[in-house]
Scaffold this motif. Structure first.
Motif, PDB file in Angstrom:
ATOM      1  N   ALA A   1       0.715  -1.122  -0.163  1.00  0.00           N
ATOM      2  CA  ALA A   1      -0.023  -0.225   0.043  1.00  0.00           C
ATOM      3  C   ALA A   1       0.805   1.277  -0.226  1.00  0.00           C
ATOM      4  N   THR A   2       2.052   1.295   0.750  1.00  0.00           N
ATOM      5  CA  THR A   2       2.529   2.230   1.193  1.00  0.00           C
ATOM      6  C   THR A   2       3.419   2.515  -0.319  1.00  0.00           C
ATOM      7  N   ASP A   3       4.405   1.523  -1.599  1.00  0.00           N
ATOM      8  CA  ASP A   3       4.483   1.631  -2.323  1.00  0.00           C
ATOM      9  C   ASP A   3       3.960   2.369  -3.079  1.00  0.00           C
ATOM     10  N   ILE A   4       2.177   1.440  -3.539  1.00  0.00           N
ATOM     11  CA  ILE A   4       1.314   2.490  -4.655  1.00  0.00           C
ATOM     12  C   ILE A   4       1.105   4.066  -4.295  1.00  0.00           C
ATOM     13  N   GLY A   5       1.124   4.085  -3.015  1.00  0.00           N
ATOM     14  CA  GLY A   5       0.663   5.544  -2.160  1.00  0.00           C
ATOM     15  C   GLY A   5       1.407   6.876  -2.650  1.00  0.00           C
ATOM     16  N   ILE A   6       2.724   5.926  -2.053  1.00  0.00           N
ATOM     17  CA  ILE A   6       3.778   7.320  -1.539  1.00  0.00           C
ATOM     18  C   ILE A   6       4.627   7.319  -2.911  1.00  0.00           C
ATOM     19  N   ASN A   7       5.268   6.047  -2.973  1.00  0.00           N
ATOM     20  CA  ASN A   7       6.727   5.268  -4.190  1.00  0.00           C
ATOM     21  C   ASN A   7       5.903   5.726  -5.437  1.00  0.00           C
ATOM     22  N   LYS A   8       4.722   5.517  -5.614  1.00  0.00           N
ATOM     23  CA  LYS A   8       4.266   5.270  -7.213  1.00  0.00           C
ATOM     24  C   LYS A   8       3.627   7.530  -7.318  1.00  0.00           C
ATOM     25  N   TYR A   9       2.873   7.804  -6.379  1.00  0.00           N
ATOM     26  CA  TYR A   9       2.181   8.840  -6.916  1.00  0.00           C
ATOM     27  C   TYR A   9       2.673  10.670  -5.845  1.00  0.00           C
ATOM     28  N   VAL A  10       3.516  10.192  -4.746  1.00  0.00           N
ATOM     29  CA  VAL A  10       4.336  11.367  -5.289  1.00  0.00           C
ATOM     30  C   VAL A  10       5.792  11.360  -4.257  1.00  0.00           C
ATOM     31  N   LEU A  11       6.603  10.188  -4.697  1.00  0.00           N
ATOM     32  CA  LEU A  11       7.398   9.847  -4.816  1.00  0.00           C
ATOM     33  C   LEU A  11       8.139   9.853  -6.510  1.00  0.00           C
TER      34      LEU A  11
END
Length: 554
Positions: A405-415
């Protein structure tokens, strides 16, 4: 009357034309409901709400009543309700990005995990975690059904365990087609039998509510205690992997368009992370019924759903009808969830085995493997140490789900270090991506150590918190440290047609796989390394010598 097709009513895909030798079994099974692969638009002909209704039918399990009762009896009603609420919030927040990705790009949780930090072989680890979830909960539900068969028919528990295991095999053989019919026809009966007794007790005896709210538990004085809340939440969080089974349905969502976006989002939220709302409600009902049973019968029977509902039915109907109705409720609930547990578990085992050995043995083999594990747990009387098993398992499940979930929410859409479009095909991904693997291993390893008191008794209740926090922090940190370089082995799959259409949905353009001679939509194929042709994702997975697998791009 609506003319929209239901999941169970859509025609099956056309049979293979000149399929390559040895591929018949794989073609038949994987095209029945697109197991182990992308679900194409041509197969997804249901409205969003039809998909959501079918998905929610799979959470009719009785384990929630036992889980809620166990927490309430140990820690009291106040701590139990807070624990249930804390776990529900975590499950909803982490489940949302996973449900969105599964519905938007029409892939299951294993395929999502591959491209969201774990790599092609790295996600084998999490497939085993998910498969374990399915047989643990199959065993739990089977134990509950055996209790019902013992009460209603006098069957010894060992025989009840065997019956509850064997009876799901005929349904699981036929995959999603049979599952969808079962869920649609049994849900109204299940809802009536579950909600009716609760409404009756509250309406006719308001004192049951007062006793419920005042119950202090065996380990406390009725006050709110942080350690008790976190211990209870840890048990509830073992259900976090349920989102994988929800996605097994949500991957059949239709393309999201301007015309259907409202119903599309409603269905995704309701049947994705929204499953936990009903789950939390059932856990709270489990606490209520356990407190009621303690007052009427005694504490020994309180954690067993069959005894909970027998006691509730006793108050509202003739004695001759009580046991039959309680048994019917338990049997319907067990079948509804355990066909899904057996089905989803067989997919997880088959997926892992196919990637590691590059051979497709047939899903039915792993249906039997999964059921064998579940039966062994039941015969070992896992129900008697339920909370211990679930508390331990939750550490692994939390670490996995929070990492993805963090990879999708942060790594994909933020970072923007993780590729936005999902990738799952062999040759396109690195074998192992340290972003997800390191985060998962560190989070689960440390939290398990805490759970077993390795870091002291004071920190033991905080193991689920540690699993979530470590996974949440390490996942973006590892992406920054590695600069996102281990997500994609190559960015070009050799086909000029874009993966997504103008609306951002997976392209419906079809290609013929030159190995199995089947038609597949754009996201499920890649160019062949040795031929001027394309190969589907399953044929790439089973390519033993790598003739068709594209080389790494420098």
């Amino acid at each position: 009357m609506s003319t929209e097709p239901r999941l169970a009513e859509v025609a099956e895909p056309e049979p293979a034309q000149q399929a390559a030798p040895g591929t018949d079994q794989a073609v038949k099974e994987t095209l029945e409901d697109y197991t182990l692969r992308f679900a194409p638009r041509s197969y997804r002909r249901w409205t969003p709400m039809v998909v959501a209704t079918t998905a929610l039918g799979g959470i009719a399990y009785m384990a929630d009543f036992s889980i809620g009762a166990g927490i309430g009896l140990a820690h009291g009603t106040g701590n139990a309700l807070l624990a249930i609420a804390v776990a529900a919030v975590v499950i909803f927040v982490t489940g949302f990005p996973l449900a969105y990705y599964g519905a938007r790009y029409n892939i299951d949780l294993d395929l999502i995990t591959r491209g969201s930090g774990f790599g092609y072989f790295g996600s084998v680890l999490t497939s085993v975690i998910f498969a374990s979830f399915t047989f643990i909960f199959f065993a739990l539900e089977g134990s509950i059904m055996a209790q019902g068969l013992k009460l209603g028919l006098g069957l010894p528990l060992w025989l009840g365990y065997l019956v509850s295991t064997l009876m799901v095999i005929p349904l699981v053989i036929y995959g999603m087609t049979a599952l969808s019919k079962l869920q649609v026809w049994t849900t109204p009966i299940w809802l009536l039998l579950m909600v009716g007794p609760l409404v009756y007790l509250v309406a006719t005896d308001p004192g049951t509510v007062d006793r419920f709210l005042a119950y202090a538990g065996t380990d406390g004085d009725g006050g709110i205690n942080t350690a008790s809340v976190l211990l209870g939440a840890g048990v509830c969080l073992s259900l976090i992997a349920q989102i994988g089974e929800q996605i097994d349905y949500l991957r059949f969502m239709p393309p999201k368009t301007e015309e259907n976006k409202r119903s599309w989002w409603t269905a995704v939220v309701m049947a994705g992370p929204g499953w936990v709302v009903l789950g939390a409600l059932k856990q709270a009902i489990g606490v209520f019924l356990a407190v009621y049973i303690i007052a009427e019968v005694g504490a020994s029977a309180a954690p067993e759903p069959i005894q909970q509902f027998k006691g509730a039915f006793d108050a509202m109907m003739p004695s001759w009808l009580v046991v039959p109705l309680a048994v019917v409720l338990v049997v319907i609930s067990q079948i509804k969830i355990n066909v899904t547990n057996a089905y989803s578990g067989s997919l997880a085992w088959t997926n892992s085995f196919t990637r590691v050995t590059r051979r497709y043995p047939g899903r039915m083999v792993f249906v039997l493997v999964n059921l064998g594990f579940a039966l062994a747990l039941m015969e070992a009387d896992m129900f008697s140490f339920l909370n211990g098993i679930l508390g331990f398992y939750s550490n692994c499940a939390i670490a996995w789900v929070v990492t993805v979930a963090t990879d999708i929410g942060i790594n994909k859409y933020v970072l923007k270090l993780s590729p936005h479009a999902p990738e799952f095909r062999r040759g396109m991904l690195y074998a192992v991506n340290p972003v997800g693997v390191v985060s998962f291993v560190a989070a689960s390893g440390l939290s398990i150590a805490m759970y077993f008191h390795a870091l002291g008794d004071t920190l033991q209740p905080y193991s689920p918190v540690a699993a979530a926090v470590i996974a949440f922090v390490l996942t973006p940190l590892m992406a920054v440290v590695t600069k996102g370089r281990y997500y994609l082995r190559r960015t070009d799959d050799g086909i000029a047609e874009p993966l997504l259409d103008e609306d951002g949905n997976p392209s419906a353009v079809t290609y013929e796989c030159h190995v199995c001679r089947q038609q597949f939509e754009r996201p499920d194929v890649a160019a062949c390394r040795t031929h001027d042709a394309v190969v589907c994702s399953l044929c790439l997975s089973t390519d033993k010598v790598g003739d068709h697998v594209l080389p790494a791009a420098v």
